[in-house]
Write a protein that holds these residues in place. Structure first.
Motif, PDB file in Angstrom:
ATOM      1  N   PRO A 110     -21.374  28.840   2.995  1.00 17.60           N
ATOM      2  CA  PRO A 110     -21.951  27.977   1.953  1.00 17.60           C
ATOM      3  C   PRO A 110     -22.788  26.861   2.566  1.00 17.60           C
ATOM      4  CG  PRO A 110     -19.604  28.306   1.584  1.00 17.60           C
ATOM      5  CD  PRO A 110     -19.929  28.924   2.917  1.00 17.60           C
ATOM      6  N   ASP A 111     -23.879  26.571   1.900  1.00 14.59           N
ATOM      7  CA  ASP A 111     -24.790  25.528   2.353  1.00 14.59           C
ATOM      8  C   ASP A 111     -24.321  24.180   1.814  1.00 14.59           C
ATOM      9  OD1 ASP A 111     -26.887  24.083   3.288  1.00 14.59           O
ATOM     10  OD2 ASP A 111     -28.399  25.030   2.021  1.00 14.59           O
ATOM     11  N   ALA A 112     -24.074  23.225   2.701  1.00  8.93           N
ATOM     12  CA  ALA A 112     -23.610  21.899   2.286  1.00  8.93           C
ATOM     13  C   ALA A 112     -24.776  20.952   1.995  1.00  8.93           C
ATOM     14  CB  ALA A 112     -22.724  21.301   3.377  1.00  8.93           C
ATOM     15  N   ALA A 113     -25.996  21.435   2.199  1.00 12.61           N
ATOM     16  CA  ALA A 113     -27.179  20.588   1.974  1.00 12.61           C
ATOM     17  C   ALA A 113     -27.347  20.322   0.478  1.00 12.61           C
ATOM     18  CB  ALA A 113     -28.414  21.289   2.527  1.00 12.61           C
ATOM     19  N   PRO A 114     -28.090  19.262   0.155  1.00 10.69           N
ATOM     20  CA  PRO A 114     -28.348  18.985  -1.256  1.00 10.69           C
ATOM     21  C   PRO A 114     -29.031  20.176  -1.926  1.00 10.69           C
ATOM     22  CG  PRO A 114     -29.137  17.199   0.137  1.00 10.69           C
ATOM     23  CD  PRO A 114     -28.707  18.302   1.039  1.00 10.69           C
ATOM     24  N   GLY A 115     -28.756  20.334  -3.208  1.00  2.00           N
ATOM     25  CA  GLY A 115     -29.335  21.435  -3.958  1.00  2.00           C
ATOM     26  C   GLY A 115     -30.823  21.246  -4.188  1.00  2.00           C
ATOM     27  N   PRO A 116     -31.464  22.244  -4.774  1.00  2.00           N
ATOM     28  CA  PRO A 116     -32.906  22.178  -4.998  1.00  2.00           C
ATOM     29  C   PRO A 116     -33.335  20.964  -5.824  1.00  2.00           C
ATOM     30  CG  PRO A 116     -32.090  24.384  -5.434  1.00  2.00           C
ATOM     31  CD  PRO A 116     -30.898  23.514  -5.186  1.00  2.00           C
ATOM     32  N   GLU A 117     -32.559  20.627  -6.847  1.00  2.00           N
ATOM     33  CA  GLU A 117     -32.942  19.490  -7.681  1.00  2.00           C
ATOM     34  C   GLU A 117     -32.880  18.183  -6.892  1.00  2.00           C
ATOM     35  OE1 GLU A 117     -31.739  17.215 -11.822  1.00  2.00           O
ATOM     36  OE2 GLU A 117     -30.728  19.076 -11.305  1.00  2.00           O
ATOM     37  N   GLN A 118     -31.804  17.986  -6.134  1.00  2.00           N
ATOM     38  CA  GLN A 118     -31.683  16.773  -5.333  1.00  2.00           C
ATOM     39  C   GLN A 118     -32.780  16.717  -4.261  1.00  2.00           C
ATOM     40  OE1 GLN A 118     -29.037  18.845  -5.805  1.00  2.00           O
ATOM     41  NE2 GLN A 118     -27.668  17.638  -7.082  1.00  2.00           N
ATOM     42  N   GLN A 119     -33.082  17.853  -3.664  1.00  2.00           N
ATOM     43  CA  GLN A 119     -34.151  17.904  -2.663  1.00  2.00           C
ATOM     44  C   GLN A 119     -35.493  17.568  -3.300  1.00  2.00           C
ATOM     45  OE1 GLN A 119     -34.166  21.682  -0.685  1.00  2.00           O
ATOM     46  NE2 GLN A 119     -32.338  21.243   0.504  1.00  2.00           N
ATOM     47  N   ALA A 120     -35.731  18.106  -4.490  1.00  2.00           N
ATOM     48  CA  ALA A 120     -37.003  17.839  -5.175  1.00  2.00           C
ATOM     49  C   ALA A 120     -37.136  16.356  -5.522  1.00  2.00           C
ATOM     50  CB  ALA A 120     -37.117  18.695  -6.426  1.00  2.00           C
ATOM     51  N   VAL A 121     -36.053  15.764  -6.011  1.00  2.00           N
ATOM     52  CA  VAL A 121     -36.080  14.341  -6.364  1.00  2.00           C
ATOM     53  C   VAL A 121     -36.303  13.496  -5.112  1.00  2.00           C
ATOM     54  CG1 VAL A 121     -34.672  12.415  -7.214  1.00  2.00           C
ATOM     55  CG2 VAL A 121     -34.733  14.575  -8.474  1.00  2.00           C
ATOM     56  N   ALA A 122     -35.574  13.799  -4.041  1.00  2.28           N
ATOM     57  CA  ALA A 122     -35.716  13.042  -2.802  1.00  2.28           C
ATOM     58  C   ALA A 122     -37.115  13.219  -2.205  1.00  2.28           C
ATOM     59  CB  ALA A 122     -34.653  13.475  -1.793  1.00  2.28           C
ATOM     60  N   THR A 123     -37.624  14.439  -2.238  1.00  2.00           N
ATOM     61  CA  THR A 123     -38.961  14.703  -1.709  1.00  2.00           C
ATOM     62  C   THR A 123     -40.019  13.980  -2.528  1.00  2.00           C
ATOM     63  OG1 THR A 123     -38.267  16.837  -0.842  1.00  2.00           O
ATOM     64  CG2 THR A 123     -40.627  16.531  -1.147  1.00  2.00           C
ATOM     65  N   ASP A 124     -39.859  13.996  -3.858  1.00  2.00           N
ATOM     66  CA  ASP A 124     -40.816  13.311  -4.724  1.00  2.00           C
ATOM     67  C   ASP A 124     -40.779  11.802  -4.480  1.00  2.00           C
ATOM     68  OD1 ASP A 124     -42.764  13.288  -6.940  1.00  2.00           O
ATOM     69  OD2 ASP A 124     -41.163  12.215  -8.002  1.00  2.00           O
ATOM     70  N   LEU A 125     -39.586  11.243  -4.360  1.00  2.00           N
ATOM     71  CA  LEU A 125     -39.458   9.812  -4.094  1.00  2.00           C
ATOM     72  C   LEU A 125     -40.082   9.458  -2.745  1.00  2.00           C
ATOM     73  CD1 LEU A 125     -38.405   7.026  -4.902  1.00  2.00           C
ATOM     74  CD2 LEU A 125     -36.214   7.648  -3.888  1.00  2.00           C
ATOM     75  N   ALA A 126     -39.803  10.275  -1.727  1.00  2.00           N
ATOM     76  CA  ALA A 126     -40.371  10.031  -0.403  1.00  2.00           C
ATOM     77  C   ALA A 126     -41.898  10.119  -0.456  1.00  2.00           C
ATOM     78  CB  ALA A 126     -39.816  11.032   0.609  1.00  2.00           C
ATOM     79  N   ARG A 127     -42.413  11.082  -1.199  1.00  2.74           N
ATOM     80  CA  ARG A 127     -43.860  11.228  -1.323  1.00  2.74           C
ATOM     81  C   ARG A 127     -44.462  10.007  -2.000  1.00  2.74           C
ATOM     82  NH1 ARG A 127     -46.965  11.913  -5.182  1.00  2.74           N
ATOM     83  NH2 ARG A 127     -45.363  12.522  -6.650  1.00  2.74           N
ATOM     84  N   ARG A 128     -43.808   9.546  -3.068  1.00  3.21           N
ATOM     85  CA  ARG A 128     -44.310   8.373  -3.788  1.00  3.21           C
ATOM     86  C   ARG A 128     -44.281   7.117  -2.907  1.00  3.21           C
ATOM     87  NH1 ARG A 128     -43.659   8.644  -9.868  1.00  3.21           N
ATOM     88  NH2 ARG A 128     -43.563  10.863 -10.317  1.00  3.21           N
ATOM     89  N   LEU A 129     -43.193   6.964  -2.151  1.00  3.28           N
ATOM     90  CA  LEU A 129     -43.106   5.823  -1.236  1.00  3.28           C
ATOM     91  C   LEU A 129     -44.171   5.919  -0.150  1.00  3.28           C
ATOM     92  CD1 LEU A 129     -39.242   5.461  -0.896  1.00  3.28           C
ATOM     93  CD2 LEU A 129     -40.806   3.879  -2.030  1.00  3.28           C
ATOM     94  N   SER A 130     -44.402   7.126   0.339  1.00  2.00           N
ATOM     95  CA  SER A 130     -45.426   7.332   1.355  1.00  2.00           C
ATOM     96  C   SER A 130     -46.809   6.970   0.820  1.00  2.00           C
ATOM     97  CB  SER A 130     -45.409   8.783   1.825  1.00  2.00           C
ATOM     98  OG  SER A 130     -46.423   9.000   2.773  1.00  2.00           O
TER      99      SER A 130
END
Length: 192
Positions: A110-130
């Protein structure tokens, strides 16, 4: 990494003392990783690329170490200058090689990494901050990156950038005020 790397340690590392080289890299690497992660962000939910660039910076510093000469600035200024160039190279390469490669290998556990939704939210936030950070002048962006992401003091950042600690604090305050203005009520106004 702090700007208080002992000149004697740098001198010993420059002449090839393995203990000094190890101690120097131990001191330098954590700050480099934070710096590269802050400047490059995550790709696919991981910091792999930023960590790879930090490793490249360490290798470049090791390669240049025998030719390093004290020039009135701390060793960390030299290290972050190398890092800034490597980050810029990585950003240019990312633009050139913007092709996405998919791997469809099944996971064995099993993958312990954040799910697709959490990854998308984090990636979007990081992109916006960038995007917000890119709208700051270069010096203010460097100050925010070194102070917030790397965790250096105003004195250390001032030494690296050739400014007084007071000037760093003023520039940081102005940069944060500008970011607040740009962000408005949350990050919703940043262009997607």
């Amino acid at each position: 990494m702090t700007t208080s790397i002992e000149p004697e340690l740098v001198r010993r590392a420059a002449v090839g003392d393995p203990t000094a080289v190890s101690a120097l890299l131990t001191d330098v690497r954590p700050g480099l990783v934070r710096y590269c992660r802050a400047r490059l962000g995550r790709v696919g939910g991981a910091y792999t690329t930023a960590d790879d660039i930090a490793q490249e910076v360490c290798l470049a510093v090791l390669k240049a170490l025998p030719r390093y000469r004290e020039q009135g600035k701390p060793f960390s200024a030299f290290v972050f200058a190398v890092a800034a160039h490597k980050v810029a190279d990585a950003q240019r390469a990312a633009v050139r090689d913007s092709a996405v490669t998919m791997t469809d290998t099944p996971l064995e556990r099993p993958d312990a990494a954040p799910g697709p939704e959490q990854q998308a939210v984090a990636t979007d936030l990081a992109r916006r901050l960038s995007v917000l950070l890119q709208r700051l002048p270069d010096v203010q962006r460097e100050i925010i990156t070194l102070r917030v992401a790397v965790g250096l003091t105003a004195e250390e950042v001032g030494t690296i950038l050739g400014m007084s600690a007071a000037a760093v604090r003023v520039a940081q305050s102005r940069a944060l005020a500008r970011l607040r203005t740009l962000a408005g009520s949350g990050l919703d106004e940043v262009a997607a």
